[in-house]
Design an enzyme around this catalytic site. Sequence first.
Site, PDB file in Angstrom:
ATOM      1  N   ASP A   1      28.127  32.886  43.019  1.00 29.27           N
ATOM      2  CA  ASP A   1      26.764  33.167  43.453  1.00 29.27           C
ATOM      3  C   ASP A   1      26.562  32.472  44.794  1.00 29.27           C
ATOM      4  OD1 ASP A   1      25.552  34.992  41.771  1.00 29.27           O
ATOM      5  OD2 ASP A   1      25.137  33.484  40.239  1.00 29.27           O
ATOM      6  N   HIS A   2      26.013  33.239  45.759  1.00 34.58           N
ATOM      7  CA  HIS A   2      25.953  32.761  47.138  1.00 34.58           C
ATOM      8  C   HIS A   2      24.736  31.879  47.356  1.00 34.58           C
ATOM      9  CE1 HIS A   2      28.699  36.286  48.534  1.00 34.58           C
ATOM     10  NE2 HIS A   2      29.212  35.549  47.576  1.00 34.58           N
TER      11      HIS A   2
ATOM     12  N   HIS B   1      35.971  29.684  40.042  1.00 34.84           N
ATOM     13  CA  HIS B   1      35.160  30.511  40.940  1.00 34.84           C
ATOM     14  C   HIS B   1      33.834  30.920  40.296  1.00 34.84           C
ATOM     15  CE1 HIS B   1      33.964  33.258  44.030  1.00 34.84           C
ATOM     16  NE2 HIS B   1      33.931  34.262  43.168  1.00 34.84           N
TER      17      HIS B   1
ATOM     18  N   HIS C   1      24.428  36.759  39.816  1.00 34.84           N
ATOM     19  CA  HIS C   1      25.321  37.097  38.696  1.00 34.84           C
ATOM     20  C   HIS C   1      24.911  36.460  37.374  1.00 34.84           C
ATOM     21  CE1 HIS C   1      28.155  37.750  42.163  1.00 34.84           C
ATOM     22  NE2 HIS C   1      28.306  38.870  41.497  1.00 34.84           N
TER      23      HIS C   1
ATOM     24  N   TYR D   1      36.935  37.753  52.673  1.00 37.61           N
ATOM     25  CA  TYR D   1      36.169  38.973  52.386  1.00 37.61           C
ATOM     26  C   TYR D   1      36.701  40.130  53.198  1.00 37.61           C
ATOM     27  CZ  TYR D   1      32.767  36.439  49.661  1.00 37.61           C
ATOM     28  OH  TYR D   1      32.161  35.706  48.677  1.00 37.61           O
TER      29      TYR D   1
ATOM     30  N   ASP E   1      36.736  33.123  46.602  1.00 33.52           N
ATOM     31  CA  ASP E   1      36.278  34.165  47.521  1.00 33.52           C
ATOM     32  C   ASP E   1      36.513  33.636  48.932  1.00 33.52           C
ATOM     33  OD1 ASP E   1      35.761  36.003  45.590  1.00 33.52           O
ATOM     34  OD2 ASP E   1      33.615  36.220  46.011  1.00 33.52           O
TER      35      ASP E   1
END
Length: 328
Positions: free
Chosen positions: A247-248, A211, A220, A83, A80
Amino acid sequence: MALSTPTFILQAILCIYFVLLPSFAKLQRFQHQPKHDGSLSFLVIGDWGRQGLYNQSLVATQMGIMGEKLNIDFVISTGDNFYDEGIKGVNDPLFKQSFSNIYTAKSLQKQWYSVLGNHDYRGDTIAQLNPLLRKIDRRWFCMRSFTLNTGIAEFFFIDTTPFISDYFNEFEHTYDWRDVSPRKNYLNNILKDFEEALSKSTATWKIVVGHHAIRSISHHGDSPELLESLAPMLKANGVDMYLNGHDHCLQHISSKDSPLVYITSGAGSKAWRGDIKENNVDEVRFFYDGQGFMSVQMTETEIEFSFLDVFGEIIHNWRIQKSLHSSA
Ligand SMILES: *[C@@H]1O[C@H](CO)[C@@H](O)[C@H](O)[C@H]1NC(C)=O
Protein backbone atom coordinates in the site's frame (compact mmCIF):
# COMPACT_ATOMS: atom_id res chain seq x y z
CA MET A 1 10.53 -58.43 4.04
CA ALA A 2 13.52 -58.93 1.75
CA LEU A 3 13.98 -56.20 -0.84
CA SER A 4 14.95 -56.99 -4.39
CA THR A 5 18.03 -55.12 -5.58
CA PRO A 6 16.14 -52.67 -7.86
CA THR A 7 13.71 -51.82 -5.05
CA PHE A 8 16.59 -51.28 -2.69
CA ILE A 9 18.35 -48.96 -5.13
CA LEU A 10 15.14 -47.04 -5.70
CA GLN A 11 14.62 -46.66 -1.96
CA ALA A 12 18.21 -45.54 -1.50
CA ILE A 13 17.77 -42.90 -4.20
CA LEU A 14 14.51 -41.70 -2.66
CA CYS A 15 16.12 -41.59 0.74
CA ILE A 16 19.02 -39.46 -0.50
CA TYR A 17 16.51 -37.27 -2.32
CA PHE A 18 14.42 -36.61 0.78
CA VAL A 19 17.44 -36.07 2.98
CA LEU A 20 18.87 -33.52 0.55
CA LEU A 21 15.62 -31.86 -0.49
CA PRO A 22 14.89 -29.92 2.73
CA SER A 23 18.33 -28.35 2.61
CA PHE A 24 17.35 -26.57 -0.61
CA ALA A 25 14.28 -25.19 1.08
CA LYS A 26 16.14 -24.03 4.19
CA LEU A 27 16.25 -20.31 4.70
CA GLN A 28 19.58 -18.83 3.79
CA ARG A 29 21.10 -16.96 6.72
CA PHE A 30 23.26 -13.85 6.57
CA GLN A 31 24.96 -11.56 9.03
CA HIS A 32 25.52 -7.84 9.13
CA GLN A 33 27.86 -6.32 11.69
CA PRO A 34 26.22 -3.59 13.79
CA LYS A 35 28.05 -0.43 14.86
CA HIS A 36 30.88 -0.77 17.40
CA ASP A 37 28.53 -0.08 20.31
CA GLY A 38 26.13 -2.77 19.05
CA SER A 39 23.50 -0.26 17.91
CA LEU A 40 22.00 -0.18 14.45
CA SER A 41 20.30 2.34 12.20
CA PHE A 42 18.67 1.89 8.83
CA LEU A 43 16.04 3.22 6.45
CA VAL A 44 12.98 1.40 5.10
CA ILE A 45 11.50 2.17 1.69
CA GLY A 46 8.99 0.40 -0.51
CA ASP A 47 7.23 0.59 -3.88
CA TRP A 48 9.78 2.87 -5.46
CA GLY A 49 11.34 2.13 -8.89
CA ARG A 50 9.86 4.67 -11.33
CA GLN A 51 12.95 6.26 -12.89
CA GLY A 52 12.75 9.12 -10.42
CA LEU A 53 9.15 10.03 -11.25
CA TYR A 54 6.27 10.55 -8.80
CA ASN A 55 8.64 12.17 -6.28
CA GLN A 56 10.91 9.11 -6.14
CA SER A 57 13.87 11.49 -6.53
CA LEU A 58 12.65 13.80 -3.77
CA VAL A 59 12.30 10.85 -1.42
CA ALA A 60 15.78 9.67 -2.44
CA THR A 61 17.27 13.08 -1.62
CA GLN A 62 15.72 13.08 1.86
CA MET A 63 16.85 9.50 2.44
CA GLY A 64 20.39 10.60 1.65
CA ILE A 65 20.20 13.41 4.23
CA MET A 66 18.67 11.26 6.95
CA GLY A 67 20.99 8.38 6.06
CA GLU A 68 23.96 10.61 6.73
CA LYS A 69 22.52 12.00 9.95
CA LEU A 70 21.95 8.51 11.36
CA ASN A 71 25.05 7.00 9.77
CA ILE A 72 22.87 4.14 8.58
CA ASP A 73 24.11 0.58 8.38
CA PHE A 74 21.85 -0.51 5.53
CA VAL A 75 18.57 0.08 3.70
CA ILE A 76 15.60 -2.30 3.66
CA SER A 77 13.35 -2.42 0.62
CA THR A 78 9.88 -3.88 1.13
CA GLY A 79 9.50 -4.73 -2.58
CA ASP A 80 7.90 -3.49 -5.79
CA ASN A 81 11.38 -2.43 -6.70
CA PHE A 82 10.81 -1.89 -10.42
CA TYR A 83 7.58 -0.65 -12.00
CA ASP A 84 5.43 -1.63 -13.71
CA GLU A 85 6.66 -5.09 -14.44
CA GLY A 86 9.89 -5.81 -12.58
CA ILE A 87 12.96 -6.13 -14.76
CA LYS A 88 13.16 -8.02 -18.04
CA GLY A 89 16.67 -9.39 -17.53
CA VAL A 90 19.96 -8.66 -15.77
CA ASN A 91 20.79 -6.09 -18.45
CA ASP A 92 17.48 -4.22 -18.23
CA PRO A 93 18.40 -0.47 -18.12
CA LEU A 94 15.61 0.05 -15.55
CA PHE A 95 17.89 -1.36 -12.89
CA LYS A 96 20.22 1.60 -13.20
CA GLN A 97 17.53 4.12 -14.12
CA SER A 98 15.35 3.37 -11.10
CA PHE A 99 17.98 2.32 -8.57
CA SER A 100 21.67 3.18 -9.13
CA ASN A 101 21.03 6.57 -10.72
CA ILE A 102 18.44 7.64 -8.13
CA TYR A 103 19.85 6.71 -4.72
CA THR A 104 23.17 8.41 -5.32
CA ALA A 105 23.85 9.97 -1.89
CA LYS A 106 27.00 8.80 -0.18
CA SER A 107 25.10 7.64 2.90
CA LEU A 108 22.98 5.31 0.75
CA GLN A 109 25.98 3.42 -0.64
CA LYS A 110 25.25 0.60 1.78
CA GLN A 111 23.76 -2.83 1.36
CA TRP A 112 20.11 -2.75 0.25
CA TYR A 113 18.29 -5.80 1.62
CA SER A 114 15.31 -6.39 -0.57
CA VAL A 115 12.35 -8.69 -1.11
CA LEU A 116 10.25 -9.05 -4.27
CA GLY A 117 6.83 -7.40 -4.64
CA ASN A 118 3.94 -8.45 -6.85
CA HIS A 119 5.06 -6.03 -9.57
CA ASP A 120 8.52 -7.61 -9.53
CA TYR A 121 6.82 -10.97 -10.11
CA ARG A 122 5.39 -9.60 -13.37
CA GLY A 123 8.91 -9.45 -14.76
CA ASP A 124 11.83 -11.87 -14.74
CA THR A 125 12.12 -12.71 -11.04
CA ILE A 126 15.15 -14.91 -11.54
CA ALA A 127 16.98 -11.95 -13.10
CA GLN A 128 16.09 -9.68 -10.18
CA LEU A 129 17.43 -12.30 -7.77
CA ASN A 130 20.56 -12.89 -9.84
CA PRO A 131 23.79 -12.04 -7.96
CA LEU A 132 25.13 -10.75 -11.32
CA LEU A 133 23.21 -7.54 -10.56
CA ARG A 134 25.71 -6.94 -7.75
CA LYS A 135 28.36 -6.52 -10.42
CA ILE A 136 26.36 -3.60 -11.79
CA ASP A 137 25.61 -2.19 -8.33
CA ARG A 138 27.16 -3.92 -5.36
CA ARG A 139 24.49 -2.59 -2.97
CA TRP A 140 21.86 -4.89 -4.45
CA PHE A 141 20.85 -7.85 -2.28
CA CYS A 142 17.51 -9.36 -3.19
CA MET A 143 16.31 -12.82 -2.26
CA ARG A 144 12.92 -14.47 -1.89
CA SER A 145 13.21 -15.39 1.81
CA PHE A 146 16.23 -15.14 4.09
CA THR A 147 17.37 -14.12 7.56
CA LEU A 148 19.79 -11.41 8.56
CA ASN A 149 21.40 -11.44 11.97
CA THR A 150 22.86 -8.21 13.33
CA GLY A 151 23.41 -9.17 16.96
CA ILE A 152 20.72 -7.22 18.82
CA ALA A 153 18.20 -7.74 16.02
CA GLU A 154 17.40 -10.55 13.67
CA PHE A 155 15.52 -9.79 10.46
CA PHE A 156 13.38 -12.38 8.69
CA PHE A 157 12.58 -11.55 5.07
CA ILE A 158 9.60 -13.39 3.63
CA ASP A 159 8.42 -13.75 0.05
CA THR A 160 4.72 -12.87 0.44
CA THR A 161 3.52 -12.63 -3.18
CA PRO A 162 2.96 -16.39 -3.58
CA PHE A 163 0.69 -16.31 -0.49
CA ILE A 164 -1.85 -14.04 -2.18
CA SER A 165 -4.49 -16.14 -3.97
CA ASP A 166 -5.72 -13.33 -6.22
CA TYR A 167 -2.56 -13.42 -8.34
CA PHE A 168 -3.22 -17.04 -9.19
CA ASN A 169 -6.76 -16.29 -10.38
CA GLU A 170 -5.92 -13.18 -12.36
CA PHE A 171 -5.80 -13.05 -16.13
CA GLU A 172 -4.84 -9.42 -16.81
CA HIS A 173 -1.26 -9.96 -15.72
CA THR A 174 1.17 -12.82 -15.88
CA TYR A 175 3.41 -13.68 -12.97
CA ASP A 176 6.73 -15.44 -13.07
CA TRP A 177 6.11 -18.45 -10.81
CA ARG A 178 9.27 -20.30 -11.79
CA ASP A 179 10.81 -21.81 -8.65
CA VAL A 180 7.55 -21.20 -6.77
CA SER A 181 5.41 -24.03 -8.17
CA PRO A 182 4.04 -26.19 -6.76
CA ARG A 183 2.66 -23.33 -4.69
CA LYS A 184 1.41 -25.42 -1.79
CA ASN A 185 4.83 -26.97 -1.15
CA TYR A 186 6.48 -23.60 -1.52
CA LEU A 187 4.24 -21.96 1.09
CA ASN A 188 4.44 -24.90 3.48
CA ASN A 189 8.23 -24.85 3.30
CA ILE A 190 8.42 -21.11 3.96
CA LEU A 191 6.11 -21.34 6.95
CA LYS A 192 7.96 -24.32 8.37
CA ASP A 193 11.36 -22.67 7.92
CA PHE A 194 10.11 -19.41 9.38
CA GLU A 195 8.63 -21.06 12.42
CA GLU A 196 11.91 -22.86 13.07
CA ALA A 197 14.07 -19.77 12.49
CA LEU A 198 11.84 -17.52 14.62
CA SER A 199 11.60 -19.95 17.50
CA LYS A 200 15.37 -20.53 17.56
CA SER A 201 16.30 -16.87 17.37
CA THR A 202 17.91 -15.47 20.50
CA ALA A 203 18.04 -11.84 19.27
CA THR A 204 16.51 -9.18 21.50
CA TRP A 205 14.51 -7.78 18.60
CA LYS A 206 12.81 -9.82 15.90
CA ILE A 207 11.71 -7.99 12.79
CA VAL A 208 9.90 -9.59 9.86
CA VAL A 209 9.90 -7.97 6.42
CA GLY A 210 7.49 -8.80 3.59
CA HIS A 211 5.91 -6.96 0.68
CA HIS A 212 2.22 -7.40 1.52
CA ALA A 213 0.60 -5.93 4.61
CA ILE A 214 -0.87 -8.14 7.29
CA ARG A 215 -2.92 -5.17 8.47
CA SER A 216 -3.66 -2.06 6.41
CA ILE A 217 -6.34 0.60 6.20
CA SER A 218 -5.20 1.70 2.73
CA HIS A 219 -6.20 0.57 -0.77
CA HIS A 220 -5.47 -3.17 -0.51
CA GLY A 221 -6.45 -3.53 3.14
CA ASP A 222 -5.53 -6.57 5.21
CA SER A 223 -4.11 -9.68 3.53
CA PRO A 224 -6.37 -12.49 4.82
CA GLU A 225 -3.84 -15.14 3.77
CA LEU A 226 -1.14 -13.54 5.95
CA LEU A 227 -3.52 -12.79 8.80
CA GLU A 228 -4.33 -16.47 8.90
CA SER A 229 -0.96 -18.12 8.32
CA LEU A 230 1.68 -15.61 9.35
CA ALA A 231 0.28 -13.30 12.05
CA PRO A 232 -0.29 -16.03 14.69
CA MET A 233 3.26 -17.29 14.14
CA LEU A 234 4.74 -13.82 14.58
CA LYS A 235 2.75 -13.22 17.76
CA ALA A 236 3.61 -16.63 19.21
CA ASN A 237 7.33 -16.05 18.63
CA GLY A 238 7.53 -12.56 20.09
CA VAL A 239 8.13 -10.68 16.84
CA ASP A 240 8.32 -6.96 17.56
CA MET A 241 7.64 -5.52 14.17
CA TYR A 242 6.31 -6.50 10.74
CA LEU A 243 7.50 -4.20 7.95
CA ASN A 244 5.77 -4.16 4.57
CA GLY A 245 5.03 -2.08 1.50
CA HIS A 246 2.34 -2.74 -1.15
CA ASP A 247 0.00 0.00 0.00
CA HIS A 248 1.48 3.30 -1.15
CA CYS A 249 1.45 5.07 2.18
CA LEU A 250 3.10 5.24 5.59
CA GLN A 251 1.16 3.65 8.43
CA HIS A 252 1.67 2.39 11.95
CA ILE A 253 -0.83 -0.04 13.45
CA SER A 254 -0.52 -1.69 16.87
CA SER A 255 -1.84 -5.17 17.35
CA LYS A 256 -4.33 -5.23 20.22
CA ASP A 257 -3.52 -8.68 21.56
CA SER A 258 0.30 -8.68 21.36
CA PRO A 259 3.31 -6.33 21.25
CA LEU A 260 3.50 -6.80 17.45
CA VAL A 261 3.57 -3.54 15.50
CA TYR A 262 2.54 -3.41 11.82
CA ILE A 263 4.37 -0.85 9.72
CA THR A 264 3.73 0.03 6.09
CA SER A 265 6.55 1.85 4.31
CA GLY A 266 5.36 1.74 0.71
CA ALA A 267 5.57 5.41 -0.20
CA GLY A 268 8.78 5.44 -2.25
CA SER A 269 7.20 6.98 -5.35
CA LYS A 270 3.57 7.05 -6.52
CA ALA A 271 1.22 7.71 -3.57
CA TRP A 272 -2.47 6.96 -3.36
CA ARG A 273 -3.93 10.02 -1.79
CA GLY A 274 -7.29 9.70 -0.08
CA ASP A 275 -7.52 5.92 -0.44
CA ILE A 276 -8.47 4.93 3.10
CA LYS A 277 -10.58 2.13 4.55
CA GLU A 278 -11.83 2.06 8.11
CA ASN A 279 -12.09 -1.67 8.57
CA ASN A 280 -9.45 -2.27 11.13
CA VAL A 281 -9.81 -4.05 14.44
CA ASP A 282 -6.32 -3.14 15.64
CA GLU A 283 -5.16 0.29 16.72
CA VAL A 284 -4.18 2.72 13.96
CA ARG A 285 -1.59 5.10 15.41
CA PHE A 286 -0.59 6.93 12.26
CA PHE A 287 -1.50 7.08 8.57
CA TYR A 288 -0.09 9.28 5.82
CA ASP A 289 -1.09 8.96 2.18
CA GLY A 290 1.75 10.98 0.61
CA GLN A 291 5.31 9.97 -0.24
CA GLY A 292 8.08 9.29 2.24
CA PHE A 293 10.12 6.67 4.03
CA MET A 294 10.96 5.31 7.47
CA SER A 295 14.08 5.66 9.60
CA VAL A 296 14.95 3.33 12.47
CA GLN A 297 17.50 3.49 15.29
CA MET A 298 17.93 0.50 17.56
CA THR A 299 19.81 -0.37 20.72
CA GLU A 300 19.50 -3.38 22.97
CA THR A 301 16.73 -1.67 24.92
CA GLU A 302 14.98 0.64 22.48
CA ILE A 303 13.70 1.01 18.94
CA GLU A 304 12.98 4.53 17.79
CA PHE A 305 11.39 4.94 14.39
CA SER A 306 10.18 7.89 12.35
CA PHE A 307 8.31 8.53 9.14
CA LEU A 308 9.65 11.35 6.97
CA ASP A 309 7.96 13.07 4.06
CA VAL A 310 9.41 14.46 0.79
CA PHE A 311 10.52 17.60 2.62
CA GLY A 312 12.45 15.59 5.21
CA GLU A 313 9.93 16.54 7.92
CA ILE A 314 9.44 13.97 10.65
CA ILE A 315 5.70 13.40 10.48
CA HIS A 316 5.54 10.57 13.03
CA ASN A 317 7.91 9.32 15.71
CA TRP A 318 7.58 6.36 18.10
CA ARG A 319 9.63 4.44 20.65
CA ILE A 320 9.40 0.82 21.71
CA GLN A 321 11.26 -0.14 24.85
CA LYS A 322 12.34 -3.47 26.21
CA SER A 323 13.84 -4.19 29.58
CA LEU A 324 17.19 -5.94 29.23
CA HIS A 325 16.27 -8.58 31.76
CA SER A 326 12.79 -9.41 30.56
CA SER A 327 12.35 -12.89 29.20
CA ALA A 328 10.61 -11.59 26.06
C1 LIG B 1 5.20 15.41 -4.72
O1 LIG B 1 5.13 15.83 -3.38
C2 LIG B 1 4.43 17.05 -3.16
C3 LIG B 1 4.51 17.36 -1.69
O2 LIG B 1 3.96 16.34 -0.90
C4 LIG B 1 3.00 16.91 -3.66
O3 LIG B 1 2.33 18.15 -3.51
C5 LIG B 1 2.99 16.48 -5.11
O4 LIG B 1 1.66 16.24 -5.52
C6 LIG B 1 3.81 15.21 -5.27
N1 LIG B 1 3.88 14.84 -6.68
C7 LIG B 1 3.45 13.69 -7.15
C8 LIG B 1 3.62 13.45 -8.61
O5 LIG B 1 2.94 12.82 -6.44
